[in-house]
Design a protein around this motif. Structure first.
Motif, PDB file in Angstrom:
ATOM      1  N   GLY A 237       0.740  -1.048  -0.097  1.00 27.56           N
ATOM      2  CA  GLY A 237       0.005   0.081  -0.004  1.00 27.56           C
ATOM      3  C   GLY A 237       0.668   1.285  -0.194  1.00 27.56           C
ATOM      4  O   GLY A 237       0.528   2.335  -0.620  1.00 27.56           O
ATOM      5  N   SER A 238       1.946   1.186   0.493  1.00 27.71           N
ATOM      6  CA  SER A 238       2.945   2.417   0.604  1.00 27.71           C
ATOM      7  C   SER A 238       4.352   1.929   0.574  1.00 27.71           C
ATOM      8  O   SER A 238       4.886   0.628   1.021  1.00 27.71           O
ATOM      9  CB  SER A 238       2.725   3.245   1.949  1.00 27.71           C
ATOM     10  N   ALA A 239       5.039   2.927   0.491  1.00 26.98           N
ATOM     11  CA  ALA A 239       6.650   2.527   0.222  1.00 26.98           C
ATOM     12  C   ALA A 239       7.313   4.188   0.558  1.00 26.98           C
ATOM     13  O   ALA A 239       7.143   4.872  -0.325  1.00 26.98           O
ATOM     14  CB  ALA A 239       7.385   2.051  -0.915  1.00 26.98           C
ATOM     15  N   ILE A 240       8.108   4.397   1.582  1.00 29.09           N
ATOM     16  CA  ILE A 240       8.495   5.602   2.144  1.00 29.09           C
ATOM     17  C   ILE A 240       9.863   5.341   2.136  1.00 29.09           C
ATOM     18  O   ILE A 240      10.595   4.654   2.926  1.00 29.09           O
ATOM     19  CB  ILE A 240       7.924   5.969   3.432  1.00 29.09           C
ATOM     20  N   ALA A 241      10.771   6.252   1.469  1.00 30.11           N
ATOM     21  CA  ALA A 241      12.265   6.172   1.386  1.00 30.11           C
ATOM     22  C   ALA A 241      12.846   6.845   2.637  1.00 30.11           C
ATOM     23  O   ALA A 241      12.614   8.031   2.893  1.00 30.11           O
ATOM     24  CB  ALA A 241      12.750   6.788  -0.042  1.00 30.11           C
TER      25      ALA A 241
ATOM     26  N   LEU B 153      15.776   9.311   8.870  1.00 29.91           N
ATOM     27  CA  LEU B 153      15.629  10.707   7.957  1.00 29.91           C
ATOM     28  C   LEU B 153      14.538  10.130   6.879  1.00 29.91           C
ATOM     29  O   LEU B 153      14.925   9.271   6.025  1.00 29.91           O
ATOM     30  CB  LEU B 153      16.849  11.162   7.460  1.00 29.91           C
ATOM     31  N   VAL B 154      13.647  11.033   6.447  1.00 31.05           N
ATOM     32  CA  VAL B 154      12.519  10.716   5.522  1.00 31.05           C
ATOM     33  C   VAL B 154      12.957  11.329   4.557  1.00 31.05           C
ATOM     34  O   VAL B 154      13.301  12.722   4.359  1.00 31.05           O
ATOM     35  CB  VAL B 154      11.278  10.981   6.237  1.00 31.05           C
ATOM     36  N   GLN B 155      12.861  10.871   3.255  1.00 32.94           N
ATOM     37  CA  GLN B 155      13.373  11.251   1.995  1.00 32.94           C
ATOM     38  C   GLN B 155      11.892  11.179   1.059  1.00 32.94           C
ATOM     39  O   GLN B 155      10.800  10.915   1.587  1.00 32.94           O
ATOM     40  CB  GLN B 155      14.319  10.525   1.198  1.00 32.94           C
ATOM     41  N   THR B 156      11.921  11.445  -0.240  1.00 37.02           N
ATOM     42  CA  THR B 156      10.964  11.032  -1.250  1.00 37.02           C
ATOM     43  C   THR B 156      11.606  10.393  -2.058  1.00 37.02           C
ATOM     44  O   THR B 156      13.284  10.358  -2.353  1.00 37.02           O
ATOM     45  CB  THR B 156      10.207  12.388  -1.837  1.00 37.02           C
ATOM     46  N   PRO B 157      11.174   9.233  -3.155  1.00 38.74           N
ATOM     47  CA  PRO B 157       9.606   9.326  -3.260  1.00 38.74           C
ATOM     48  C   PRO B 157       9.111   8.547  -2.082  1.00 38.74           C
ATOM     49  O   PRO B 157       9.592   7.852  -1.398  1.00 38.74           O
ATOM     50  CB  PRO B 157       9.670   8.348  -4.638  1.00 38.74           C
ATOM     51  N   GLN B 158       7.603   8.943  -2.025  1.00 42.32           N
ATOM     52  CA  GLN B 158       6.946   8.357  -1.026  1.00 42.32           C
ATOM     53  C   GLN B 158       5.552   7.850  -1.996  1.00 42.32           C
ATOM     54  O   GLN B 158       5.099   8.418  -2.685  1.00 42.32           O
ATOM     55  CB  GLN B 158       6.226   9.208   0.125  1.00 42.32           C
ATOM     56  N   THR B 159       5.707   6.421  -2.199  1.00 42.31           N
ATOM     57  CA  THR B 159       4.801   5.768  -3.287  1.00 42.31           C
ATOM     58  C   THR B 159       3.663   5.050  -2.601  1.00 42.31           C
ATOM     59  O   THR B 159       3.730   4.551  -1.645  1.00 42.31           O
ATOM     60  CB  THR B 159       5.771   4.725  -4.107  1.00 42.31           C
TER      61      THR B 159
ATOM     62  N   SER C 139       5.007   1.452   5.227  1.00 44.86           N
ATOM     63  CA  SER C 139       6.091   0.701   4.803  1.00 44.86           C
ATOM     64  C   SER C 139       7.481   1.416   4.614  1.00 44.86           C
ATOM     65  O   SER C 139       7.231   2.503   3.593  1.00 44.86           O
ATOM     66  CB  SER C 139       5.992  -0.514   3.636  1.00 44.86           C
ATOM     67  N   LEU C 140       8.483   1.142   5.136  1.00 45.32           N
ATOM     68  CA  LEU C 140      10.022   1.874   4.801  1.00 45.32           C
ATOM     69  C   LEU C 140      10.610   1.061   3.926  1.00 45.32           C
ATOM     70  O   LEU C 140      10.779  -0.160   4.246  1.00 45.32           O
ATOM     71  CB  LEU C 140      10.614   2.179   6.162  1.00 45.32           C
ATOM     72  N   ILE C 141      11.470   1.804   3.059  1.00 43.09           N
ATOM     73  CA  ILE C 141      12.318   1.302   2.095  1.00 43.09           C
ATOM     74  C   ILE C 141      13.573   2.034   2.316  1.00 43.09           C
ATOM     75  O   ILE C 141      13.623   3.386   2.803  1.00 43.09           O
ATOM     76  CB  ILE C 141      11.975   1.134   0.807  1.00 43.09           C
ATOM     77  N   ALA C 142      14.773   1.643   2.010  1.00 45.31           N
ATOM     78  CA  ALA C 142      15.945   2.216   1.916  1.00 45.31           C
ATOM     79  C   ALA C 142      16.071   3.223   0.681  1.00 45.31           C
ATOM     80  O   ALA C 142      16.015   2.872  -0.313  1.00 45.31           O
ATOM     81  CB  ALA C 142      17.409   1.145   1.694  1.00 45.31           C
TER      82      ALA C 142
END
Length: 227
Positions: A127-131, A158-164, A197-200
């Motif tokens: 449903g989501s993926a946050i870099a 530390l939160v980046q984009t893309p946020q998908t 959900s977090l991704i690298a």
């Protein structure tokens, strides 16, 4: 699977200290925004690219595209008075109801293609993926009385984009009234009670904000060309 990318570039660039907003300033021979759009297009030319700009900047952007012979297809959407409103306007421009949308800061031109690809893959199933990236420095938390306390940095990112996101979920999330706690798209999504959900991410995927950032961007581009 339908895929879109909303590239948000609604800022005035006041911290850059000049009359031209940071997203239009050149690095490596062309404006920052063109580098950002190219990353997504070169990964997958079928991705629907939506560029959110201040409505007053449309003519200037079209002039830049002519000047630099920039021919990557994209749709222009007028931004709002806040990032939340700008993203919502971008979401409204997407007509299909099933698929994925990546939301990315226009002044983050150094995102790696494998990060974008992973964000679509994870968002399709969860449903989501946050870099995000891990912290390298020690951190301390400040209290209202001016005191500080040590924090275990391994518990922070530390939160980046893309946020998908899956398009139906993020469109529903953005139907709410904007509140101060909405600092990014992930917080809007979480407001619905959904876990993100977090991704690298990649460390060099920084946000160009100051003149020093432009200089660092030039360095990164020259390093890539040398390699």
């Amino acid at each position: 699977m339908n895929k879109a990318a909303i590239i948000v570039a609604g800022g005035k660039g006041k911290r850059m200290g000049g009359p031209i907003a940071k997203q239009y300033l050149p690095i490596g021979g062309k404006p920052v925004l063109m580098h950002t759009l190219e990353v997504f297009y070169q990964l997958d030319a079928s991705i629907e690219l939506i560029l959110v700009l201040p409505g007053d900047d449309f003519s200037y952007w079209k002039e830049l595209c002519q000047e630099y012979d920039f021919q990557i297809p994209h749709q222009l959407v007028a931004g709002g008075n806040s990032r939340f409103q700008s993203v919502r306007n971008g979401l409204h421009s997407i007509t299909w109801t099933e698929g994925l949308v990546a939301i990315h800061d226009g002044v983050r031109p150094f995102v790696r293609q494998d990060v974008i690809e992973e964000s679509y893959r994870v968002a399709e199933t969860s449903g989501s993926a946050i870099a995000v990236v891990a912290l390298k420095d020690s951190i301390r938390k400040l209290s209202d009385d001016g005191k500080s306390t040590y924090q275990e940095r391994q518990y922070f990112r530390l939160v980046q984009t893309p946020q998908t996101f899956q398009i139906d979920k993020i469109k529903k999330a953005f139907q709410v009234t904007e509140i101060q706690q909405f600092t990014d798209d992930a917080t809007v999504y979480e407001h619905q009670g959904w876990q993100v959900s977090l991704i690298a991410g990649n460390p060099e995927n920084f946000k160009i904000t100051t003149p020093e950032d432009l200089e660092y961007g030039e360095f990164l581009l020259s390093k890539r060309k040398a390699q």
